[in-house]
Design a protein around this motif. Structure first.
Motif, PDB file in Angstrom:
ATOM      1  N   ARG A  78      16.103   7.453   6.428  1.00 33.27           N
ATOM      2  CA  ARG A  78      14.666   7.371   6.714  1.00 33.27           C
ATOM      3  C   ARG A  78      13.857   8.097   5.647  1.00 33.27           C
ATOM      4  NH1 ARG A  78      16.569   8.566  11.888  1.00 33.27           N
ATOM      5  NH2 ARG A  78      15.786  10.699  11.810  1.00 33.27           N
ATOM      6  N   ARG A  79      14.324   9.271   5.248  1.00 34.87           N
ATOM      7  CA  ARG A  79      13.588  10.053   4.247  1.00 34.87           C
ATOM      8  C   ARG A  79      13.581   9.341   2.895  1.00 34.87           C
ATOM      9  NH1 ARG A  79      15.979  13.166   0.843  1.00 34.87           N
ATOM     10  NH2 ARG A  79      17.828  13.405   2.154  1.00 34.87           N
ATOM     11  N   LEU A  80      14.718   8.827   2.480  1.00 38.22           N
ATOM     12  CA  LEU A  80      14.795   8.151   1.188  1.00 38.22           C
ATOM     13  C   LEU A  80      14.027   6.837   1.198  1.00 38.22           C
ATOM     14  CD1 LEU A  80      18.559   8.829   0.393  1.00 38.22           C
ATOM     15  CD2 LEU A  80      16.601   9.715  -0.899  1.00 38.22           C
ATOM     16  N   TRP A  81      14.081   6.121   2.312  1.00 38.31           N
ATOM     17  CA  TRP A  81      13.360   4.849   2.401  1.00 38.31           C
ATOM     18  C   TRP A  81      11.850   5.081   2.279  1.00 38.31           C
ATOM     19  CZ3 TRP A  81      14.998   0.055   1.912  1.00 38.31           C
ATOM     20  CH2 TRP A  81      14.191  -0.998   2.328  1.00 38.31           C
ATOM     21  N   ALA A  82      11.375   6.187   2.812  1.00 37.80           N
ATOM     22  CA  ALA A  82       9.943   6.492   2.758  1.00 37.80           C
ATOM     23  C   ALA A  82       9.470   6.838   1.350  1.00 37.80           C
ATOM     24  CB  ALA A  82       9.617   7.640   3.711  1.00 37.80           C
ATOM     25  N   ASP A  83      10.402   7.146   0.446  1.00 32.40           N
ATOM     26  CA  ASP A  83      10.021   7.487  -0.929  1.00 32.40           C
ATOM     27  C   ASP A  83       9.619   6.273  -1.750  1.00 32.40           C
ATOM     28  OD1 ASP A  83      10.459  10.167  -0.504  1.00 32.40           O
ATOM     29  OD2 ASP A  83      12.490  10.165  -1.342  1.00 32.40           O
ATOM     30  N   HIS A  84      10.017   5.059  -1.327  1.00 30.56           N
ATOM     31  CA  HIS A  84       9.646   3.820  -2.007  1.00 30.56           C
ATOM     32  C   HIS A  84      10.124   3.768  -3.457  1.00 30.56           C
ATOM     33  CE1 HIS A  84       7.092   1.723   0.976  1.00 30.56           C
ATOM     34  NE2 HIS A  84       6.945   2.945   1.456  1.00 30.56           N
ATOM     35  N   LEU A  85      11.246   4.397  -3.759  1.00 31.83           N
ATOM     36  CA  LEU A  85      11.805   4.291  -5.098  1.00 31.83           C
ATOM     37  C   LEU A  85      12.582   2.990  -5.215  1.00 31.83           C
ATOM     38  CD1 LEU A  85      13.103   7.937  -5.678  1.00 31.83           C
ATOM     39  CD2 LEU A  85      10.947   6.926  -6.441  1.00 31.83           C
ATOM     40  N   VAL A  86      12.473   2.338  -6.365  1.00 31.46           N
ATOM     41  CA  VAL A  86      13.215   1.097  -6.612  1.00 31.46           C
ATOM     42  C   VAL A  86      13.973   1.241  -7.929  1.00 31.46           C
ATOM     43  CG1 VAL A  86      11.721  -0.426  -5.280  1.00 31.46           C
ATOM     44  CG2 VAL A  86      11.167   0.053  -7.665  1.00 31.46           C
ATOM     45  N   ARG A  87      15.191   0.712  -7.931  1.00 32.08           N
ATOM     46  CA  ARG A  87      16.011   0.835  -9.129  1.00 32.08           C
ATOM     47  C   ARG A  87      17.050  -0.277  -9.148  1.00 32.08           C
ATOM     48  NH1 ARG A  87      17.928   5.652  -8.217  1.00 32.08           N
ATOM     49  NH2 ARG A  87      16.108   6.674  -9.095  1.00 32.08           N
ATOM     50  N   GLU A  88      17.208  -0.916 -10.306  1.00 32.72           N
ATOM     51  CA  GLU A  88      18.286  -1.889 -10.472  1.00 32.72           C
ATOM     52  C   GLU A  88      19.616  -1.147 -10.527  1.00 32.72           C
ATOM     53  OE1 GLU A  88      18.434  -5.029 -10.399  1.00 32.72           O
ATOM     54  OE2 GLU A  88      16.560  -5.944 -11.088  1.00 32.72           O
TER      55      GLU A  88
ATOM     56  N   GLY B  62       0.810  -1.212   0.000  1.00 31.37           N
ATOM     57  CA  GLY B  62       0.000   0.000   0.000  1.00 31.37           C
ATOM     58  C   GLY B  62       0.841   1.257   0.000  1.00 31.37           C
ATOM     59  N   GLU B  63       1.930   1.242   0.766  1.00 31.10           N
ATOM     60  CA  GLU B  63       2.815   2.418   0.804  1.00 31.10           C
ATOM     61  C   GLU B  63       3.439   2.661  -0.564  1.00 31.10           C
ATOM     62  OE1 GLU B  63       5.545   1.472   3.856  1.00 31.10           O
ATOM     63  OE2 GLU B  63       4.087   1.631   5.480  1.00 31.10           O
ATOM     64  N   PHE B  64       3.827   1.589  -1.236  1.00 31.57           N
ATOM     65  CA  PHE B  64       4.411   1.730  -2.573  1.00 31.57           C
ATOM     66  C   PHE B  64       3.387   2.297  -3.549  1.00 31.57           C
ATOM     67  CE2 PHE B  64       5.273  -0.280  -6.777  1.00 31.57           C
ATOM     68  CZ  PHE B  64       6.425   0.424  -7.088  1.00 31.57           C
ATOM     69  N   LEU B  65       2.164   1.761  -3.541  1.00 29.45           N
ATOM     70  CA  LEU B  65       1.131   2.256  -4.446  1.00 29.45           C
ATOM     71  C   LEU B  65       0.812   3.719  -4.185  1.00 29.45           C
ATOM     72  CD1 LEU B  65      -1.310  -0.808  -4.498  1.00 29.45           C
ATOM     73  CD2 LEU B  65       0.109   0.018  -6.389  1.00 29.45           C
ATOM     74  N   ARG B  66       0.726   4.098  -2.929  1.00 29.81           N
ATOM     75  CA  ARG B  66       0.425   5.502  -2.611  1.00 29.81           C
ATOM     76  C   ARG B  66       1.558   6.425  -3.060  1.00 29.81           C
ATOM     77  NH1 ARG B  66      -2.058   2.977   1.832  1.00 29.81           N
ATOM     78  NH2 ARG B  66      -0.184   3.090   3.139  1.00 29.81           N
ATOM     79  N   SER B  67       2.793   5.969  -2.897  1.00 27.43           N
ATOM     80  CA  SER B  67       3.917   6.810  -3.313  1.00 27.43           C
ATOM     81  C   SER B  67       3.943   6.999  -4.823  1.00 27.43           C
ATOM     82  CB  SER B  67       5.240   6.202  -2.839  1.00 27.43           C
ATOM     83  OG  SER B  67       5.578   5.034  -3.566  1.00 27.43           O
ATOM     84  N   ARG B  68       3.622   5.946  -5.571  1.00 25.35           N
ATOM     85  CA  ARG B  68       3.602   6.062  -7.037  1.00 25.35           C
ATOM     86  C   ARG B  68       2.376   6.847  -7.503  1.00 25.35           C
ATOM     87  NH1 ARG B  68       7.612   6.899  -7.879  1.00 25.35           N
ATOM     88  NH2 ARG B  68       7.796   6.989  -5.640  1.00 25.35           N
ATOM     89  N   ARG B  69       1.260   6.696  -6.799  1.00 24.69           N
ATOM     90  CA  ARG B  69       0.051   7.455  -7.152  1.00 24.69           C
ATOM     91  C   ARG B  69       0.280   8.942  -6.953  1.00 24.69           C
ATOM     92  NH1 ARG B  69      -4.369   8.500  -3.779  1.00 24.69           N
ATOM     93  NH2 ARG B  69      -3.758   6.918  -2.254  1.00 24.69           N
ATOM     94  N   ALA B  70       1.022   9.292  -5.894  1.00 21.61           N
ATOM     95  CA  ALA B  70       1.286  10.700  -5.613  1.00 21.61           C
ATOM     96  C   ALA B  70       2.192  11.337  -6.661  1.00 21.61           C
ATOM     97  CB  ALA B  70       1.919  10.839  -4.229  1.00 21.61           C
ATOM     98  N   ALA B  71       2.928  10.514  -7.403  1.00 17.25           N
ATOM     99  CA  ALA B  71       3.875  11.043  -8.392  1.00 17.25           C
ATOM    100  C   ALA B  71       3.234  11.279  -9.752  1.00 17.25           C
ATOM    101  CB  ALA B  71       5.052  10.082  -8.543  1.00 17.25           C
TER     102      ALA B  71
END
Length: 280
Positions: free
Chosen positions: A207-217, A6-15
């Protein structure tokens, strides 16, 4: 309860802005990005179903729904795979504990040692440094500094990290994005969970970056390293998955021939070479 999905979906929805998906930006919005109702409409599912998905209650959600949501949220291939991993966590498949230095196959260590002109190391999904060659040690000091045998600890807990990495903000963001990807692939990894907790307690930036839920190879790129002896090095890196061990990667650094960084890397190699007759 943990609801990373849910946190991931909300972070991507906000973008995503309404105009990005062809919707008029009408009405005052309390939060940035798309509303849940808008995502549901564009994905072709009921609002109640999408809300349950964001609440972590979308049990047995179909590939078609996840693909539709990924399309609406404009997820790239890595983010899409991360969404699938979060929706269907691979419980019971936690990887083996990370070994100390020397814990790779003899053939892998021999390969590292043969790459005498390139700093090279092997990382696991927690970004533990499992093995390295002499030039890799000369570059990062793995043998002398145990803290440096985990890249997130080096980046966020070593006070010298901003000086070591002139582009520290970019390095920090890449590190967290890759660690977040590993957490999605290995949800039952207690050691990884403990590492995230340690970094969260020790670093506000983490903490701030982890809350952004960005993922990258972490595949390839360029990294600047300010070595205390050799000076600033601008190095390209390539990340290669080890055959049969997808959670482990070999990272090798190179510099263009004739460049200042190549000259400084050669000097570093000569300084780190063992005396004649002495085995490394």
């Amino acid at each position: 309860m943990d609801n990373t999905l849910g946190e991931f979906l909300r972070s991507r929805r906000a973008a995503i802005q309404p105009e990005d998906v062809g919707l008029p930006p009408y009405g005052r919005r309390r939060v940035p990005g798309l509303r849940r109702e808008e995502v549901a409409q564009l994905a072709g599912v009921s609002v109640d179903y999408y809300i349950r998905l964001e609440q972590g209650r979308g049990k047995n959600v179909s590939d078609a729904v996840l693909d539709a949501v990924a399309r609406v949220l404009r997820l790239d291939a890595t983010e899409h795979a991360h969404l699938l991993a979060l929706a269907r966590p691979a419980h019971g498949t936690a990887p083996a504990p990370a070994p100390a230095h020397g814990g790779v196959r003899p053939g892998v260590q021999l390969l590292l040692d043969r790459m005498a002109d390139c700093p090279a190391m092997v990382l696991d999904h927690r970004m533990n440094v499992l093995a390295w060659n002499a030039l890799g040690d000369a570059l990062h000091g793995f043998a002398a500094e145990p803290l440096r045998r985990n890249m997130p600890r080096l980046v966020f807990l070593d006070p010298q990290a901003p000086e070591l990495f002139p582009d520290w903000a970019a390095v920090a963001a890449d590190t967290v994005s890759y660690l977040r990807l590993g957490a999605g692939r290995h949800p039952d990894d207690a050691a990884l969970t403990a590492l995230v907790g340690e970094l969260s307690l020790g670093s506000e930036a983490f903490r701030r970056l982890w809350a952004d839920h960005l993922v990258r190879e972490k595949t390839y790129g360029v990294k600047r390293i300010n070595h205390p002896v050799a000076g600033e090095l601008r190095l390209s890196y390539e990340t290669l998955a080890l055959p049969g061990e997808p959670s482990r990667t070999l990272v090798a650094y190179t510099a263009p021939p004739g460049s200042p960084s190549a000259d400084r890397l050669a000097l570093l190699a000569s300084w780190s070479a063992p005396p004649r007759g002495v085995r490394p």
